[in-house]
Design a protein around this motif. Sequence first.
Motif, PDB file in Angstrom:
ATOM      1  N   SER A 103      -9.193  20.772   5.048  1.00 17.21           N
ATOM      2  CA  SER A 103      -9.138  19.308   5.137  1.00 17.21           C
ATOM      3  C   SER A 103      -7.715  18.820   5.378  1.00 17.21           C
ATOM      4  N   ILE A 104      -6.738  19.556   4.854  1.00 24.17           N
ATOM      5  CA  ILE A 104      -5.336  19.192   5.073  1.00 24.17           C
ATOM      6  C   ILE A 104      -4.991  19.303   6.554  1.00 24.17           C
ATOM      7  N   ARG A 105      -5.494  20.362   7.210  1.00 26.28           N
ATOM      8  CA  ARG A 105      -5.175  20.570   8.629  1.00 26.28           C
ATOM      9  C   ARG A 105      -5.858  19.537   9.513  1.00 26.28           C
ATOM     10  N   MET A 106      -6.971  18.969   9.047  1.00 28.86           N
ATOM     11  CA  MET A 106      -7.709  18.000   9.858  1.00 28.86           C
ATOM     12  C   MET A 106      -7.217  16.570   9.644  1.00 28.86           C
ATOM     13  N   HIS A 107      -6.304  16.381   8.684  1.00 25.86           N
ATOM     14  CA  HIS A 107      -5.806  15.032   8.393  1.00 25.86           C
ATOM     15  C   HIS A 107      -4.806  14.602   9.466  1.00 25.86           C
ATOM     16  N   PRO A 108      -4.773  13.306   9.823  1.00 26.42           N
ATOM     17  CA  PRO A 108      -3.822  12.828  10.834  1.00 26.42           C
ATOM     18  C   PRO A 108      -2.371  13.118  10.448  1.00 26.42           C
ATOM     19  N   ASP A 109      -1.535  13.376  11.433  1.00 27.39           N
ATOM     20  CA  ASP A 109      -0.118  13.610  11.150  1.00 27.39           C
ATOM     21  C   ASP A 109       0.574  12.300  10.798  1.00 27.39           C
ATOM     22  N   GLN A 110       1.868  12.388  10.514  1.00 27.38           N
ATOM     23  CA  GLN A 110       2.614  11.246   9.983  1.00 27.38           C
ATOM     24  C   GLN A 110       2.559  10.031  10.908  1.00 27.38           C
ATOM     25  N   GLN A 111       2.846  10.237  12.179  1.00 25.28           N
ATOM     26  CA  GLN A 111       2.919   9.113  13.107  1.00 25.28           C
ATOM     27  C   GLN A 111       1.551   8.508  13.357  1.00 25.28           C
ATOM     28  N   THR A 112       0.528   9.363  13.422  1.00 29.91           N
ATOM     29  CA  THR A 112      -0.828   8.860  13.650  1.00 29.91           C
ATOM     30  C   THR A 112      -1.295   7.996  12.485  1.00 29.91           C
ATOM     31  N   LEU A 113      -1.035   8.440  11.261  1.00 25.92           N
ATOM     32  CA  LEU A 113      -1.440   7.652  10.093  1.00 25.92           C
ATOM     33  C   LEU A 113      -0.685   6.332  10.049  1.00 25.92           C
ATOM     34  N   LYS A 114       0.575   6.343  10.414  1.00 25.88           N
ATOM     35  CA  LYS A 114       1.352   5.093  10.455  1.00 25.88           C
ATOM     36  C   LYS A 114       0.712   4.104  11.427  1.00 25.88           C
ATOM     37  N   GLN A 115       0.290   4.590  12.591  1.00 27.63           N
ATOM     38  CA  GLN A 115      -0.344   3.715  13.574  1.00 27.63           C
ATOM     39  C   GLN A 115      -1.688   3.185  13.063  1.00 27.63           C
ATOM     40  N   MET A 116      -2.417   4.027  12.351  1.00 23.78           N
ATOM     41  CA  MET A 116      -3.699   3.584  11.772  1.00 23.78           C
ATOM     42  C   MET A 116      -3.467   2.471  10.754  1.00 23.78           C
ATOM     43  N   MET A 117      -2.417   2.575   9.964  1.00 24.92           N
ATOM     44  CA  MET A 117      -2.088   1.527   9.000  1.00 24.92           C
ATOM     45  C   MET A 117      -1.756   0.226   9.715  1.00 24.92           C
ATOM     46  N   GLN A 118      -1.009   0.319  10.802  1.00 19.74           N
ATOM     47  CA  GLN A 118      -0.650  -0.888  11.560  1.00 19.74           C
ATOM     48  C   GLN A 118      -1.883  -1.537  12.176  1.00 19.74           C
ATOM     49  N   GLN A 119      -2.811  -0.708  12.658  1.00 16.78           N
ATOM     50  CA  GLN A 119      -4.038  -1.250  13.246  1.00 16.78           C
ATOM     51  C   GLN A 119      -4.901  -1.938  12.195  1.00 16.78           C
ATOM     52  N   ALA A 120      -4.767  -1.510  10.939  1.00 15.60           N
ATOM     53  CA  ALA A 120      -5.530  -2.143   9.848  1.00 15.60           C
ATOM     54  C   ALA A 120      -4.895  -3.457   9.415  1.00 15.60           C
ATOM     55  N   LEU A 167       0.852  -1.187   0.000  1.00 18.99           N
ATOM     56  CA  LEU A 167       0.000   0.000   0.000  1.00 18.99           C
ATOM     57  C   LEU A 167       0.889   1.238   0.000  1.00 18.99           C
ATOM     58  N   LEU A 168       0.521   2.200  -0.832  1.00 15.29           N
ATOM     59  CA  LEU A 168       1.274   3.445  -0.928  1.00 15.29           C
ATOM     60  C   LEU A 168       0.288   4.609  -0.786  1.00 15.29           C
ATOM     61  N   ILE A 169       0.520   5.474   0.200  1.00 17.98           N
ATOM     62  CA  ILE A 169      -0.342   6.625   0.447  1.00 17.98           C
ATOM     63  C   ILE A 169       0.475   7.899   0.291  1.00 17.98           C
ATOM     64  N   LEU A 170       0.080   8.746  -0.641  1.00 21.35           N
ATOM     65  CA  LEU A 170       0.693  10.065  -0.804  1.00 21.35           C
ATOM     66  C   LEU A 170      -0.332  11.091  -0.347  1.00 21.35           C
ATOM     67  N   GLU A 171       0.015  11.877   0.668  1.00 22.53           N
ATOM     68  CA  GLU A 171      -0.975  12.790   1.234  1.00 22.53           C
ATOM     69  C   GLU A 171      -0.290  13.981   1.907  1.00 22.53           C
ATOM     70  N   PHE A 172      -1.016  15.089   1.960  1.00 25.32           N
ATOM     71  CA  PHE A 172      -0.539  16.227   2.734  1.00 25.32           C
ATOM     72  C   PHE A 172      -0.414  15.814   4.192  1.00 25.32           C
ATOM     73  N   SER A 173       0.556  16.403   4.891  1.00 25.67           N
ATOM     74  CA  SER A 173       0.793  16.005   6.265  1.00 25.67           C
ATOM     75  C   SER A 173       1.173  17.230   7.093  1.00 25.67           C
ATOM     76  N   LYS A 174       1.899  17.020   8.163  1.00 26.22           N
ATOM     77  CA  LYS A 174       2.231  18.115   9.090  1.00 26.22           C
ATOM     78  C   LYS A 174       3.684  18.550   8.895  1.00 26.22           C
ATOM     79  N   PRO A 175       3.918  19.820   8.546  1.00 26.61           N
ATOM     80  CA  PRO A 175       5.294  20.311   8.379  1.00 26.61           C
ATOM     81  C   PRO A 175       6.092  20.139   9.675  1.00 26.61           C
ATOM     82  N   VAL A 176       7.334  19.745   9.528  1.00 27.43           N
ATOM     83  CA  VAL A 176       8.175  19.491  10.701  1.00 27.43           C
ATOM     84  C   VAL A 176       9.037  20.697  11.054  1.00 27.43           C
ATOM     85  N   PHE A 177       8.961  21.764  10.261  1.00 21.23           N
ATOM     86  CA  PHE A 177       9.754  22.977  10.486  1.00 21.23           C
ATOM     87  C   PHE A 177       8.779  24.106  10.796  1.00 21.23           C
ATOM     88  N   GLU A 178       8.775  24.571  12.053  1.00 22.57           N
ATOM     89  CA  GLU A 178       7.750  25.496  12.527  1.00 22.57           C
ATOM     90  C   GLU A 178       7.642  26.786  11.706  1.00 22.57           C
TER      91      GLU A 178
END
Length: 396
Positions: free
Chosen positions: A356-373, A311-322
Amino acid sequence: MTDTANNNNAHLDQQTTSNGHLQDKLVKDSIAHSQNISAQVRQNQIPNTVVSEKLTKDSSNRTNDFTQVQDLPTGTPQGQQTTMPVNNTSHNTANSTNNTVDSNVNNNINNGISNSLHNATGQATIQTKKTTLFNQRDDINNPHTPDTDGNEETHFGYKTVNKAEKQARVADVFTSVAKKYDIMNDLMSFGIHRLWKRYAISLSGVRSGQHVLDIAGGTGDLAKVFSREVGRNGHVVLSDINAAMLEVGRERLINAGCNNVDFVLANAETLAPFDDESFDLVTISFGLRNVTDKDAALKAMYRVLKPGGRLLILEFSKPVFEPLSKAYDLYSFTALPIMGKLIANDAESYQYLAESIRMHPDQQTLKQMMQQAGFENCDYHNLTAGIVAVHRGFKA
């Protein structure tokens, strides 16, 4: 080597410009044609029966635009992937389900055209506010209804809506922006979205002979490349829940000579038209954030993947540089709606896309959701300082 790369880039830019001019011409011709018909109807130059017959004929032709799911080829194992024996009973049940899905899609198409006819002839009064009316044709196979979810709420951008309403609201957004979607992508990202997609494809591991499902594939950027990579013995399915987006992608890929691609209307939350373990690779690019139940969608993706599939997911996420994050927010909520108004005549839809971009899960949260699936060896790669991320996961 550098000269060769420059020449290739120049060729790609020239080809993109040419495609852009062609798409603009097609859009203008389509708009002009629609305006002419509407004007003639209002002036009673065309009898209502003639308009009805024309729309009915168009509806009949349109139902054949997209691939019937039972006609899709059966996948073959690739490398470490294996296929499970097919049970005849379950296969027949799947075909019955597929026919039901196709029937629902066709009914939605006819309903949408009927509503358009009533609006054009003045035989019915239809409100046009986005909060109350949506194209039924795009609200296919919605698993969320007042009966199943009651008054349970979710987000639509920064707004709170009933779960049963979100899918139709999102459909309305993409129906509105479909014709200008590619042009706006280039403008909004300054063309960088092409580099993001190239990098994602480089992580896909796609090989000749494989079967690929591109979910929410819209105008077909990824599917076009996958078509070339899998070759004659491979197969690509470009899938989207939104018929307007899928029509743009279908026209584009057919014009490009991609004869190993099928186009299927499907809901990402269920992927109901597709059998278990039928794809070597599943991708979703800039589409997951619009799904009402992301956990359900990830489980559906896991279901249709073959063992060993990716599975490959390309999506907007959370910038790591404030500092970049603040500048990005300023750009998203000021420039994007303005460009949407000027180019697509739709500021509201691009306001939603920014939210919608701001409401999307951040990188680590999405990774955990994939593992739970159920996905294993999950990882992610930040692009442009985390503005976008590519997530990968594998089915054991």
